[in-house]
Design an enzyme around this catalytic site. Sequence first.
Site, PDB file in Angstrom:
ATOM      1  CG  ASN A  91     -55.555 -58.396 -67.343  1.00 20.67           C
ATOM      2  OD1 ASN A  91     -55.520 -59.095 -66.338  1.00 20.67           O
ATOM      3  ND2 ASN A  91     -54.487 -58.173 -68.089  1.00 20.67           N
ATOM      4  CG  HIS A 104     -57.179 -59.095 -74.924  1.00 16.44           C
ATOM      5  ND1 HIS A 104     -57.780 -57.861 -74.759  1.00 16.44           N
ATOM      6  CD2 HIS A 104     -56.173 -59.152 -74.021  1.00 16.44           C
ATOM      7  CE1 HIS A 104     -57.160 -57.202 -73.797  1.00 16.44           C
ATOM      8  NE2 HIS A 104     -56.178 -57.966 -73.330  1.00 16.44           N
ATOM      9  CG  HIS A 106     -53.352 -61.994 -71.339  1.00  9.68           C
ATOM     10  ND1 HIS A 106     -52.251 -61.256 -71.705  1.00  9.68           N
ATOM     11  CD2 HIS A 106     -54.337 -61.101 -71.111  1.00  9.68           C
ATOM     12  CE1 HIS A 106     -52.557 -59.957 -71.674  1.00  9.68           C
ATOM     13  NE2 HIS A 106     -53.810 -59.840 -71.316  1.00  9.68           N
TER      14      HIS A 106
HETATM   15  P1  AMP Z   1     -54.403 -56.170 -71.371  1.00 11.68           P
HETATM   16  O1  AMP Z   1     -53.486 -55.428 -70.437  1.00 11.68           O
HETATM   17  O2  AMP Z   1     -55.065 -57.370 -70.762  1.00 11.68           O
HETATM   18  O3  AMP Z   1     -55.388 -55.237 -72.049  1.00 11.68           O
HETATM   19  O4  AMP Z   1     -53.471 -56.803 -72.473  1.00 11.68           O
HETATM   20  C1  AMP Z   1     -53.021 -56.156 -73.611  1.00 11.68           C
HETATM   21  C2  AMP Z   1     -51.858 -56.986 -74.099  1.00 11.68           C
HETATM   22  O5  AMP Z   1     -51.655 -56.670 -75.459  1.00 11.68           O
HETATM   23  C3  AMP Z   1     -50.535 -56.740 -73.370  1.00 11.68           C
HETATM   24  O6  AMP Z   1     -50.076 -57.965 -72.804  1.00 11.68           O
HETATM   25  C4  AMP Z   1     -49.606 -56.233 -74.473  1.00 11.68           C
HETATM   26  O7  AMP Z   1     -48.290 -56.708 -74.335  1.00 11.68           O
HETATM   27  C5  AMP Z   1     -50.276 -56.781 -75.713  1.00 11.68           C
HETATM   28  N1  AMP Z   1     -50.016 -56.033 -76.939  1.00 11.68           N
HETATM   29  C6  AMP Z   1     -50.155 -54.691 -77.123  1.00 11.68           C
HETATM   30  N2  AMP Z   1     -49.832 -54.361 -78.381  1.00 11.68           N
HETATM   31  C7  AMP Z   1     -49.512 -55.523 -79.017  1.00 11.68           C
HETATM   32  C8  AMP Z   1     -49.099 -55.846 -80.343  1.00 11.68           C
HETATM   33  N3  AMP Z   1     -48.948 -54.906 -81.293  1.00 11.68           N
HETATM   34  N4  AMP Z   1     -48.837 -57.140 -80.638  1.00 11.68           N
HETATM   35  C9  AMP Z   1     -48.976 -58.092 -79.696  1.00 11.68           C
HETATM   36  N5  AMP Z   1     -49.370 -57.855 -78.434  1.00 11.68           N
HETATM   37  C10 AMP Z   1     -49.637 -56.593 -78.094  1.00 11.68           C
END
Ligand code: AMP
Length: 114
Positions: A91, A104, A106
């Site tokens: 994203n 990051h 996914h």
């Molecule tokens: P984005 O929306 O691409 O910025 O993705 C952020 C991702 O981080 C989301 O899919 C969340 O579910 C994930 N996320 C947020 N906090 C945590 C956490 N503490 N541990 C694991 N995943 C997380």
Amino acid sequence: MSHESPAPSIFSRIVAREIPATILRENDRLIAFEDVAPKAPVHVLVVPKTEQYRDVVELAAGDPELLAELVATAKSLAEELADGDFRLIFNTGENSGQTVFHVHAHVLAGGLKE
Ligand code: AMP
């Protein structure tokens, strides 16, 4: 005058073990852990440890080798945790749904066709 650094990202806090996560891979440059809100049977985040790059565009321009290592890690995780096929999603920007501005990937795998 204050010279405070910005607060560490949530992913840096996972690297520092300040927040728990299910960590699957880690070396000096990358960490991989399970997404807390999985959207597929396998949903892993692969994250460069540096916070220097906000998104994949910055990472590709600034450290293409690290991006290549990230992609290879995604493939290796998909092989270990599923059948080797995977979606790799970055994203990029608020309007794409990006919520964490620490680059990051996914990695989604397992049962994606169902
Ligand atoms: P984005 O929306 O691409 O910025 O993705 C952020 C991702 O981080 C989301 O899919 C969340 O579910 C994930 N996320 C947020 N906090 C945590 C956490 N503490 N541990 C694991 N995943 C997380």
